[in-house]
Structures are given as structure tokens and as C-alpha cells.
Motif scaffolding. Structure first.
Motif, PDB file in Angstrom:
ATOM      1  N   UNK A 121      12.227  78.433 -37.571  1.00 23.00           N
ATOM      2  CA  UNK A 121      13.341  79.388 -38.174  1.00 23.00           C
ATOM      3  C   UNK A 121      13.002  80.769 -37.799  1.00 23.00           C
ATOM      4  N   UNK A 122      11.894  81.359 -37.739  1.00 21.98           N
ATOM      5  CA  UNK A 122      11.494  82.575 -37.886  1.00 21.98           C
ATOM      6  C   UNK A 122      11.808  83.005 -36.583  1.00 21.98           C
ATOM      7  N   UNK A 123      11.663  82.154 -35.498  1.00 27.35           N
ATOM      8  CA  UNK A 123      12.034  82.372 -33.935  1.00 27.35           C
ATOM      9  C   UNK A 123      13.353  82.579 -33.757  1.00 27.35           C
ATOM     10  N   UNK A 124      14.101  81.318 -34.244  1.00 29.13           N
ATOM     11  CA  UNK A 124      15.585  81.520 -34.344  1.00 29.13           C
ATOM     12  C   UNK A 124      16.166  82.865 -34.492  1.00 29.13           C
ATOM     13  N   UNK A 125      15.900  83.271 -35.707  1.00 31.95           N
ATOM     14  CA  UNK A 125      16.614  84.566 -36.212  1.00 31.95           C
ATOM     15  C   UNK A 125      16.042  85.795 -35.456  1.00 31.95           C
ATOM     16  N   UNK A 126      14.805  85.661 -35.010  1.00 27.28           N
ATOM     17  CA  UNK A 126      14.203  87.004 -34.470  1.00 27.28           C
ATOM     18  C   UNK A 126      14.470  87.143 -33.086  1.00 27.28           C
ATOM     19  N   UNK A 127      14.537  85.873 -32.330  1.00 30.41           N
ATOM     20  CA  UNK A 127      14.860  85.782 -30.861  1.00 30.41           C
ATOM     21  C   UNK A 127      15.951  85.369 -30.242  1.00 30.41           C
ATOM     22  N   UNK A 128      16.713  84.491 -31.483  1.00 30.25           N
ATOM     23  CA  UNK A 128      17.937  83.705 -30.982  1.00 30.25           C
ATOM     24  C   UNK A 128      17.632  82.450 -30.332  1.00 30.25           C
ATOM     25  N   UNK A 129      18.728  81.909 -30.067  1.00 27.66           N
ATOM     26  CA  UNK A 129      18.513  80.172 -29.896  1.00 27.66           C
ATOM     27  C   UNK A 129      19.407  79.893 -28.506  1.00 27.66           C
ATOM     28  N   UNK A 130      18.909  79.273 -27.412  1.00 29.79           N
ATOM     29  CA  UNK A 130      19.879  78.671 -26.290  1.00 29.79           C
ATOM     30  C   UNK A 130      19.370  77.641 -25.852  1.00 29.79           C
ATOM     31  N   UNK A 131      20.236  76.630 -25.583  1.00 32.21           N
ATOM     32  CA  UNK A 131      19.672  75.215 -24.768  1.00 32.21           C
ATOM     33  C   UNK A 131      20.296  74.229 -25.695  1.00 32.21           C
ATOM     34  N   UNK A 132      20.277  73.075 -25.007  1.00 33.81           N
ATOM     35  CA  UNK A 132      21.031  72.013 -25.771  1.00 33.81           C
ATOM     36  C   UNK A 132      20.386  71.281 -27.129  1.00 33.81           C
ATOM     37  N   UNK A 133      21.048  71.439 -28.130  1.00 32.76           N
ATOM     38  CA  UNK A 133      20.618  71.019 -29.349  1.00 32.76           C
ATOM     39  C   UNK A 133      21.390  69.864 -30.074  1.00 32.76           C
ATOM     40  N   UNK A 134      20.957  68.784 -30.605  1.00 30.78           N
ATOM     41  CA  UNK A 134      21.750  67.912 -31.586  1.00 30.78           C
ATOM     42  C   UNK A 134      21.640  68.310 -32.963  1.00 30.78           C
ATOM     43  N   UNK A 135      22.682  68.420 -33.798  1.00 29.25           N
ATOM     44  CA  UNK A 135      22.711  68.693 -35.107  1.00 29.25           C
ATOM     45  C   UNK A 135      23.808  67.977 -35.713  1.00 29.25           C
ATOM     46  N   UNK A 136      23.654  66.930 -36.605  1.00 31.57           N
ATOM     47  CA  UNK A 136      24.767  66.648 -37.750  1.00 31.57           C
ATOM     48  C   UNK A 136      25.568  65.877 -36.566  1.00 31.57           C
ATOM     49  N   UNK A 137      25.168  64.985 -35.604  1.00 31.78           N
ATOM     50  CA  UNK A 137      25.980  64.215 -34.694  1.00 31.78           C
ATOM     51  C   UNK A 137      26.649  64.845 -33.602  1.00 31.78           C
ATOM     52  N   UNK A 138      26.542  66.125 -33.528  1.00 31.81           N
ATOM     53  CA  UNK A 138      26.939  67.011 -32.413  1.00 31.81           C
ATOM     54  C   UNK A 138      26.220  67.517 -31.393  1.00 31.81           C
ATOM     55  N   UNK A 139      26.371  67.744 -30.254  1.00 36.90           N
ATOM     56  CA  UNK A 139      25.539  68.361 -29.293  1.00 36.90           C
ATOM     57  C   UNK A 139      25.911  69.938 -29.172  1.00 36.90           C
ATOM     58  N   UNK A 145      15.164  80.967 -25.419  1.00 37.92           N
ATOM     59  CA  UNK A 145      14.780  79.737 -24.630  1.00 37.92           C
ATOM     60  C   UNK A 145      13.457  79.216 -25.407  1.00 37.92           C
ATOM     61  N   UNK A 146      12.592  80.317 -25.613  1.00 38.49           N
ATOM     62  CA  UNK A 146      11.316  80.141 -26.428  1.00 38.49           C
ATOM     63  C   UNK A 146      11.468  79.380 -27.693  1.00 38.49           C
ATOM     64  N   UNK A 147      12.520  79.868 -28.401  1.00 42.76           N
ATOM     65  CA  UNK A 147      12.771  79.434 -29.725  1.00 42.76           C
ATOM     66  C   UNK A 147      13.164  77.797 -29.634  1.00 42.76           C
ATOM     67  N   UNK A 148      13.975  77.667 -28.411  1.00 41.38           N
ATOM     68  CA  UNK A 148      14.221  76.106 -28.255  1.00 41.38           C
ATOM     69  C   UNK A 148      13.208  75.366 -28.024  1.00 41.38           C
ATOM     70  N   UNK A 149      11.874  75.836 -27.401  1.00 42.22           N
ATOM     71  CA  UNK A 149      10.738  75.000 -27.246  1.00 42.22           C
ATOM     72  C   UNK A 149       9.993  74.641 -28.441  1.00 42.22           C
ATOM     73  N   UNK A 150      10.399  75.560 -29.557  1.00 37.64           N
ATOM     74  CA  UNK A 150       9.896  75.417 -30.802  1.00 37.64           C
ATOM     75  C   UNK A 150      10.370  74.269 -31.924  1.00 37.64           C
ATOM     76  N   UNK A 151      11.784  73.897 -31.281  1.00 37.70           N
ATOM     77  CA  UNK A 151      12.429  73.165 -32.260  1.00 37.70           C
ATOM     78  C   UNK A 151      11.955  71.890 -32.611  1.00 37.70           C
ATOM     79  N   UNK A 152      11.814  71.580 -33.771  1.00 38.97           N
ATOM     80  CA  UNK A 152      11.401  70.141 -34.174  1.00 38.97           C
ATOM     81  C   UNK A 152      12.270  69.170 -34.144  1.00 38.97           C
TER      82      UNK A 152
END
Ligand code: HEC
Length: 153
Positions: free
Chosen positions: A67-85, A139-146
Motif C-alpha cells: 500500500x505504501x509503495x502504490x501511493x509513493x511510487x504508483x502502480x502498473x501491470x495487470x491486476x485482478x480486483x473484484x472480478x475484473x482485470x 512496476x516495482x509496486x506491482x511486484x510487491x502485490x499480495x
């Protein structure tokens, strides 16, 4: 006369005290709401909803780092959330350690997961999680995503 002096001091003192504390969570969240909407519902296919998954991230150390990384560094890369990609791009948000803590606490406890038992973020925790990652990318934020925590049971 004495009363007038005290009152004047109080009137002058109040705004500076409020300023020293910085903007509150709702004020900071306005920048997030531009994409995630004021109630955090998001826009299906474009901006993910900030919902129960955010409360689950906040409950575990790996998720807090994410969460801290997403807000600090942004986020990109495919993510699935609530049934959507989603395959979008969230820009890094320029916020102080205190402000990151304040806005995340607002997102978690007021918007995404009311009743969450996750400990509130502090500026010190955000500073520690940011340390040594100054040059991190979206991209680094994406790598941290649980990812396992993103899926609604
Ligand atoms: C310009 C639009 C935009 C703004 C402003 C924005 N976001 Fe995002 N956010 C996105 C997009 C797009 C994604 C998904 C990125 C992807 O597809 O990889 C995202 C993803 C996220 C995620 C990850 C959700 C998950 O389940 O993994 C969180 C948490 C988040 N945003 C919180 C915030 C917060 C908090 C703010 C304000 C401080 C904010 N966002 C501001 C567009 C935005």
C-alpha cells in the motif's frame, strides 16, 4: 484587556495549529477520488475499487509495504480486483510520510474496510517502508502485490 489579549492569541494560534497537523484524510483523498471516485467504488475496467481487499492488505506486513509503495511510487501491470482485470497506470502521489499515513488510514478505516482491526499507519512506519526505495517504480509496486489477498472469498 487581559481577556482580549488571550482571545487574540487564541485566534492567531488556532489556524497555525491546524496547519501544523497537515490536511486531514478526506482532504487528501480528493486526489484519489479523481480516479477511484469519492466513495472508492472505482470505475470497472479503468480504476479498481478500493474495497475489502485494501483492508486485507493493511492487516499483514507485506500488504502494508504494498500500500505504501502504490501511493509513493504508483502502480502498473495487470491486476485482478473484484472480478475484473486492470491494466492501467496509477501515477506516484507526491505526499509526505505523514500524509501517506493519513490518506491510507482514511482509505482503510473510512472507505474500503470500515471496522478493520488493522493498526493505523504512522508517519514513522511509512518512512521506514520508504527507506532505500526512493527510486522505485510503478512496476516495482506491482511486484510487491499480495495477489492472493486481492481475491474476494
Ligand atoms: C490518475 C488516476 C489515479 C489516481 C489519482 C489514484 N489512483 Fe490508485 N489506481 C489507479 C489505477 C489505474 C490503478 C490500477 C493500476 C494497474 O492496473 O496496475 C490503481 C490502483 C490502486 C491501488 C491497488 C488496488 C489493489 O487491489 O491492488 C490502491 C490501493 C490505490 N490505487 C490507492 C490510491 C490512493 C490511496 C490514491 C490517492 C492517494 C490513488 N490511488 C490515486 C489510478 C489512480
Amino acid at each position: 484587556m487581559r481577556l482580549a489579549t488571550t482571545l487574540t492569541a487564541a485566534l492567531i494560534g488556532l489556524p497555525s495549529a491546524a496547519w501544523a497537523q497537515g490536511p486531514d484524510g478526506a482532504t487528501l483523498f480528493a486526489r484519489c477520488a479523481a480516479c477511484h471516485l469519492p466513495d472508492g467504488a472505482g470505475v470497472p475496467g479503468a480504476f479498481p475499487a478500493l474495497r475489502a481487499q485494501v483492508g486485507r492488505y493493511a492487516a499483514v506486513p507485506a500488504g502494508r509495504a504494498y500500500l505504501v509503495s502504490v501511493v509513493s511510487h504508483g502502480l502498473t501491470g495487470a491486476v485482478a480486483a473484484a472480478g475484473m482485470v486492470y491494466s492501467g497506470f496509477m501515477p506516484a502521489q507526491t505526499l509526505s510520510d505523514e500524509e501517506v499515513a493519513t490518506v491510507l488510514n482514511h482509505v482503510i478505516h473510512d472507505i474500503a474496510a470500515p471496522g478493520s482491526k488493522a493498526a493505523p499507519f504512522t508517519g514513522a512506519e511509512v518512512a521506514a517502508l520508504r527507506q532505500g526505495r526512493e527510486g522505485a517504480s510503478a512496476q516495482d509496486s506491482r511486484a510487491l502485490r499480495p495477489d492472493d489477498l486481492a481475491v474476494d472469498p
